[in-house]
Write an enzyme that holds these catalytic residues in place. Sequence first.
Site, PDB file in Angstrom:
ATOM      1  CG  HIS A  43      -2.001   0.963   1.237  1.00  0.00           C
ATOM      2  ND1 HIS A  43      -3.227   0.728   1.832  1.00  0.00           N
ATOM      3  CD2 HIS A  43      -2.078   2.212   0.731  1.00  0.00           C
ATOM      4  CE1 HIS A  43      -3.995   1.784   1.673  1.00  0.00           C
ATOM      5  NE2 HIS A  43      -3.315   2.704   1.018  1.00  0.00           N
ATOM      6  CD  GLU A  74      -4.147  -2.873   0.426  1.00  0.00           C
ATOM      7  OE1 GLU A  74      -4.652  -3.933   0.794  1.00  0.00           O
ATOM      8  OE2 GLU A  74      -3.707  -2.016   1.213  1.00  0.00           O
ATOM      9  CG  HIS A 195      -8.008  -2.590   8.059  1.00  0.00           C
ATOM     10  ND1 HIS A 195      -7.634  -2.233   9.325  1.00  0.00           N
ATOM     11  CD2 HIS A 195      -7.409  -1.708   7.235  1.00  0.00           C
ATOM     12  CE1 HIS A 195      -6.871  -1.158   9.266  1.00  0.00           C
ATOM     13  NE2 HIS A 195      -6.696  -0.825   8.009  1.00  0.00           N
TER      14      HIS A 195
HETATM   15  N1  PXP Z   1      -6.760  -3.736   3.179  1.00  0.00           N
HETATM   16  C1  PXP Z   1      -6.513  -2.419   3.058  1.00  0.00           C
HETATM   17  C2  PXP Z   1      -7.272  -1.650   2.031  1.00  0.00           C
HETATM   18  C3  PXP Z   1      -5.567  -1.784   3.868  1.00  0.00           C
HETATM   19  O1  PXP Z   1      -5.332  -0.470   3.732  1.00  0.00           O
HETATM   20  C4  PXP Z   1      -4.844  -2.556   4.810  1.00  0.00           C
HETATM   21  C5  PXP Z   1      -3.791  -1.890   5.648  1.00  0.00           C
HETATM   22  O2  PXP Z   1      -2.761  -1.416   4.822  1.00  0.00           O
HETATM   23  C6  PXP Z   1      -5.135  -3.924   4.898  1.00  0.00           C
HETATM   24  C7  PXP Z   1      -6.102  -4.485   4.085  1.00  0.00           C
HETATM   25  C8  PXP Z   1      -4.418  -4.821   5.856  1.00  0.00           C
HETATM   26  O3  PXP Z   1      -4.762  -4.488   7.176  1.00  0.00           O
HETATM   27  P1  PXP Z   1      -3.884  -5.028   8.373  1.00  0.00           P
HETATM   28  O4  PXP Z   1      -2.534  -4.424   8.254  1.00  0.00           O
HETATM   29  O5  PXP Z   1      -4.649  -4.595   9.583  1.00  0.00           O
HETATM   30  O6  PXP Z   1      -3.840  -6.535   8.233  1.00  0.00           O
END
Ligand code: PXP
Length: 244
Positions: A43, A74, A195
Amino acid sequence: MTELSVNVNKLALLRNSRGHDAPNVVEFAKKFIDLGVKGITIHPRQDERHITRQDARDLGNLIRPLAGIELNIEGYPSEEFLLLIEEVKPDQTTLVPDLPDQLTSDHGFDFHTQAEFLAPILDRLKKTGTRVSVFLDPDLEQVELAAKSQADRIELYTEEYAREFNSPKHAEVHQRYHDAAVLATKLGLELNAGHDLNLDNLAKFVTIPGILEVSIGHALIIECLEYGMPYVARQYLAICAASA
Ligand code: PXP
């Protein structure tokens, strides 16, 4: 079956804190792939506070020749982000409505107000051949609107699921994610999720049918520090293998 995509942002954060190339993000991505992981997620933020644009290029070069392994990038669809996608051509691009100074993503796109903004972006991205996923809250109306767009997939934002895991609200929240997933599949949208998923809450989440990919970073990296990478990767892969 659900595939695991490991989000390696936190490795880049650790690297950047020293200014040297350790840990090397590409080498660690390769270690996860060698352990059986089929996806790597990054990301890149505008300020490159963890993943840099060069990391995206390097990971693209690592993953492109590897059959069956996917790179998911992302981010907020700024011009800079779209140019990076056009250059790297990842297998999947996930659009997230996060502001530059936001600590982490905290909501999905709102198709009521942002469908017109997204339409030309989706059109442009589809021309690169990338699969396009849109980050979404588990909201039935939003799923219906997303299905009318050019998005191939949605990624359900699972913060609430994780926050309410094992709380008195858990069953109601789980049902909401389940219903959003079922509707998405019925309307022809493929499904991802992510997330705050972790080794404790993932098994229950992937009983929801149709979840093709979970992207997990923060908790997974902490779990790797505590239990070691091979053990953690195998645990996640076993949970995914037993998914709906
Ligand atoms: N999906 C998106 C769109 C995110 O922004 C993130 C965090 O960068 C994640 C998934 C992954 O979340 P986590 O780091 O809490 O596993």
